[in-house]
Write a protein that holds these residues in place. Sequence first.
Motif, PDB file in Angstrom:
ATOM      1  N   ASN A 265     -23.260  10.979   2.639  1.00 57.68           N
ATOM      2  CA  ASN A 265     -24.472  11.736   2.977  1.00 57.68           C
ATOM      3  C   ASN A 265     -25.700  10.828   2.970  1.00 57.68           C
ATOM      4  O   ASN A 265     -26.536  10.870   3.867  1.00 57.68           O
ATOM      5  N   LEU A 266     -25.835  10.030   1.932  1.00 52.64           N
ATOM      6  CA  LEU A 266     -27.006   9.179   1.775  1.00 52.64           C
ATOM      7  C   LEU A 266     -27.110   8.126   2.875  1.00 52.64           C
ATOM      8  O   LEU A 266     -28.215   7.717   3.243  1.00 52.64           O
ATOM      9  N   LEU A 267     -25.969   7.688   3.408  1.00 45.45           N
ATOM     10  CA  LEU A 267     -25.962   6.621   4.405  1.00 45.45           C
ATOM     11  C   LEU A 267     -25.630   7.124   5.809  1.00 45.45           C
ATOM     12  O   LEU A 267     -25.408   6.320   6.719  1.00 45.45           O
ATOM     13  N   ASP A 268     -25.622   8.409   5.992  1.00 46.34           N
ATOM     14  CA  ASP A 268     -25.282   8.992   7.285  1.00 46.34           C
ATOM     15  C   ASP A 268     -26.405   8.720   8.284  1.00 46.34           C
ATOM     16  O   ASP A 268     -27.548   9.131   8.086  1.00 46.34           O
ATOM     17  N   THR A 269     -26.083   8.054   9.381  1.00 44.89           N
ATOM     18  CA  THR A 269     -27.108   7.722  10.378  1.00 44.89           C
ATOM     19  C   THR A 269     -27.596   8.949  11.138  1.00 44.89           C
ATOM     20  O   THR A 269     -28.660   8.920  11.749  1.00 44.89           O
ATOM     21  N   GLU A 270     -26.829  10.034  11.119  1.00 47.54           N
ATOM     22  CA  GLU A 270     -27.242  11.247  11.816  1.00 47.54           C
ATOM     23  C   GLU A 270     -28.169  12.112  10.966  1.00 47.54           C
ATOM     24  O   GLU A 270     -28.749  13.070  11.466  1.00 47.54           O
ATOM     25  N   LEU A 271     -28.299  11.791   9.686  1.00 46.27           N
ATOM     26  CA  LEU A 271     -29.213  12.515   8.814  1.00 46.27           C
ATOM     27  C   LEU A 271     -30.496  11.705   8.713  1.00 46.27           C
ATOM     28  O   LEU A 271     -30.490  10.567   8.241  1.00 46.27           O
ATOM     29  N   THR A 272     -31.593  12.282   9.163  1.00 45.87           N
ATOM     30  CA  THR A 272     -32.837  11.526   9.297  1.00 45.87           C
ATOM     31  C   THR A 272     -33.958  11.992   8.382  1.00 45.87           C
ATOM     32  O   THR A 272     -34.943  11.278   8.205  1.00 45.87           O
ATOM     33  N   SER A 273     -33.824  13.183   7.805  1.00 40.19           N
ATOM     34  CA  SER A 273     -34.883  13.753   6.963  1.00 40.19           C
ATOM     35  C   SER A 273     -34.297  14.227   5.645  1.00 40.19           C
ATOM     36  O   SER A 273     -33.096  14.516   5.546  1.00 40.19           O
ATOM     37  N   VAL A 274     -35.168  14.343   4.639  1.00 44.45           N
ATOM     38  CA  VAL A 274     -34.690  14.785   3.330  1.00 44.45           C
ATOM     39  C   VAL A 274     -35.801  15.507   2.586  1.00 44.45           C
ATOM     40  O   VAL A 274     -36.989  15.217   2.769  1.00 44.45           O
ATOM     41  N   GLY A 275     -35.396  16.460   1.777  1.00 46.23           N
ATOM     42  CA  GLY A 275     -36.288  17.105   0.815  1.00 46.23           C
ATOM     43  C   GLY A 275     -35.581  17.084  -0.526  1.00 46.23           C
ATOM     44  O   GLY A 275     -34.376  17.370  -0.603  1.00 46.23           O
ATOM     45  N   ILE A 276     -36.284  16.688  -1.577  1.00 41.95           N
ATOM     46  CA  ILE A 276     -35.663  16.485  -2.893  1.00 41.95           C
ATOM     47  C   ILE A 276     -36.409  17.291  -3.947  1.00 41.95           C
ATOM     48  O   ILE A 276     -37.639  17.385  -3.898  1.00 41.95           O
ATOM     49  N   ALA A 277     -35.664  17.856  -4.885  1.00 40.93           N
ATOM     50  CA  ALA A 277     -36.283  18.566  -6.005  1.00 40.93           C
ATOM     51  C   ALA A 277     -35.513  18.269  -7.282  1.00 40.93           C
ATOM     52  O   ALA A 277     -34.280  18.191  -7.273  1.00 40.93           O
ATOM     53  N   VAL A 278     -36.245  18.100  -8.372  1.00 37.71           N
ATOM     54  CA  VAL A 278     -35.660  17.878  -9.686  1.00 37.71           C
ATOM     55  C   VAL A 278     -36.302  18.859 -10.658  1.00 37.71           C
ATOM     56  O   VAL A 278     -37.531  18.915 -10.755  1.00 37.71           O
ATOM     57  N   VAL A 279     -35.478  19.611 -11.352  1.00 36.93           N
ATOM     58  CA  VAL A 279     -35.965  20.605 -12.316  1.00 36.93           C
ATOM     59  C   VAL A 279     -35.253  20.379 -13.639  1.00 36.93           C
ATOM     60  O   VAL A 279     -34.040  20.177 -13.673  1.00 36.93           O
ATOM     61  N   ARG A 280     -36.020  20.424 -14.721  1.00 35.32           N
ATOM     62  CA  ARG A 280     -35.419  20.243 -16.047  1.00 35.32           C
ATOM     63  C   ARG A 280     -35.159  21.585 -16.698  1.00 35.32           C
ATOM     64  O   ARG A 280     -36.002  22.479 -16.674  1.00 35.32           O
ATOM     65  N   GLY A 281     -33.981  21.734 -17.258  1.00 31.47           N
ATOM     66  CA  GLY A 281     -33.632  22.959 -17.949  1.00 31.47           C
ATOM     67  C   GLY A 281     -32.516  22.701 -18.933  1.00 31.47           C
ATOM     68  O   GLY A 281     -31.597  21.926 -18.656  1.00 31.47           O
ATOM     69  N   ASN A 282     -32.615  23.317 -20.131  1.00 25.25           N
ATOM     70  CA  ASN A 282     -31.587  23.158 -21.160  1.00 25.25           C
ATOM     71  C   ASN A 282     -31.347  21.691 -21.528  1.00 25.25           C
ATOM     72  O   ASN A 282     -30.227  21.282 -21.815  1.00 25.25           O
TER      73      ASN A 282
ATOM     74  N   PRO B 157     -32.298   3.260   9.257  1.00 26.52           N
ATOM     75  CA  PRO B 157     -33.689   3.738   9.180  1.00 26.52           C
ATOM     76  C   PRO B 157     -33.900   4.567   7.922  1.00 26.52           C
ATOM     77  O   PRO B 157     -32.974   5.218   7.432  1.00 26.52           O
ATOM     78  N   PRO B 158     -35.113   4.555   7.373  1.00 29.32           N
ATOM     79  CA  PRO B 158     -35.381   5.332   6.158  1.00 29.32           C
ATOM     80  C   PRO B 158     -35.361   6.828   6.433  1.00 29.32           C
ATOM     81  O   PRO B 158     -35.636   7.283   7.547  1.00 29.32           O
ATOM     82  N   LEU B 159     -35.034   7.581   5.408  1.00 31.50           N
ATOM     83  CA  LEU B 159     -35.123   9.036   5.487  1.00 31.50           C
ATOM     84  C   LEU B 159     -36.591   9.441   5.457  1.00 31.50           C
ATOM     85  O   LEU B 159     -37.380   8.905   4.680  1.00 31.50           O
ATOM     86  N   LYS B 160     -36.971  10.392   6.288  1.00 34.35           N
ATOM     87  CA  LYS B 160     -38.332  10.903   6.307  1.00 34.35           C
ATOM     88  C   LYS B 160     -38.422  12.133   5.409  1.00 34.35           C
ATOM     89  O   LYS B 160     -37.524  12.959   5.385  1.00 34.35           O
ATOM     90  N   TRP B 161     -39.531  12.236   4.699  1.00 33.66           N
ATOM     91  CA  TRP B 161     -39.730  13.386   3.809  1.00 33.66           C
ATOM     92  C   TRP B 161     -40.011  14.632   4.630  1.00 33.66           C
ATOM     93  O   TRP B 161     -40.831  14.616   5.540  1.00 33.66           O
ATOM     94  N   ASP B 162     -39.314  15.715   4.299  1.00 36.49           N
ATOM     95  CA  ASP B 162     -39.496  16.990   4.993  1.00 36.49           C
ATOM     96  C   ASP B 162     -39.914  18.033   3.967  1.00 36.49           C
ATOM     97  O   ASP B 162     -39.135  18.377   3.063  1.00 36.49           O
ATOM     98  N   SER B 163     -41.141  18.525   4.071  1.00 35.68           N
ATOM     99  CA  SER B 163     -41.666  19.458   3.073  1.00 35.68           C
ATOM    100  C   SER B 163     -40.914  20.783   3.083  1.00 35.68           C
ATOM    101  O   SER B 163     -40.777  21.433   2.033  1.00 35.68           O
ATOM    102  N   SER B 164     -40.423  21.219   4.246  1.00 37.44           N
ATOM    103  CA  SER B 164     -39.659  22.471   4.295  1.00 37.44           C
ATOM    104  C   SER B 164     -38.333  22.321   3.557  1.00 37.44           C
ATOM    105  O   SER B 164     -37.928  23.210   2.788  1.00 37.44           O
TER     106      SER B 164
END
Length: 254
Positions: free
Chosen positions: A124-141, A49-56
Amino acid sequence: MNCKFRFAVIAIAGLALLAPAMSAQSSQNSPEQILLASANHDRGERGLPPLKWDSSLSTAARQHALRLAQQNTLSHQLPGEPDLRARAGQAGARFSTIAENVAEGPRVEGIHEQWMNSPPHRANLLDTELTSVGIAVVRGNGIFFAVEDFSNAAGQLSLQDQENLVVSQLQMRGIRILNYTSDARRTCLLDNGYAGDHEPSFVLHYATPSLQTLPDMLEQRIQTHKYQSGAVGACPVDKKSGLTGYRIAVMLYE
């Protein structure tokens, strides 16, 4: 051009904590959307199943990514910073399991591939017990710092819902359920012993992140076939840390 990516892997108290890297934003998608789409593409190919986006979780990930970029380093916990569970809990996430991938790199597009080629990050990416994700990308240096926070998001179960899940498992094992819920709930609030007028032959207090199975000790007691009936009580737990679990008391009678 030879692009270098940095990774790190950490495990804390049964939590898988990992670290990979990110790349540039496309004209149509944000870096976060690119990584989310890549993760769900690979999960979909494997029937997961796809990971669901979690804003928190996203808020927690961004706060951490900003610190990484500011200090130009990779870590799952910088000096003076709360650990992963505390960060996610403070951001409002509620979970029974949590994990993290972090990385830095010159291109966002290559990071997911690098993670998939790294066994712990791939897990981690394919773990069936992990159902939600929050992602952040920041550029520096001149490089991108990426954080993926995964969780098994815990729903808000009422005390009765929690009790019903345990009751159904007891009934499947031949235990008749008594109408002693009030006593069982008061018993649950105790560290040991029981409350009420109906003394049980055996009582078990336990805390668990999942109500899908019974504790081994309880299973062993039931298998003795000494107990014919029982009662179940649930009680609140402290959720300040964000880690969601359940407190249960089971009272068995011969």
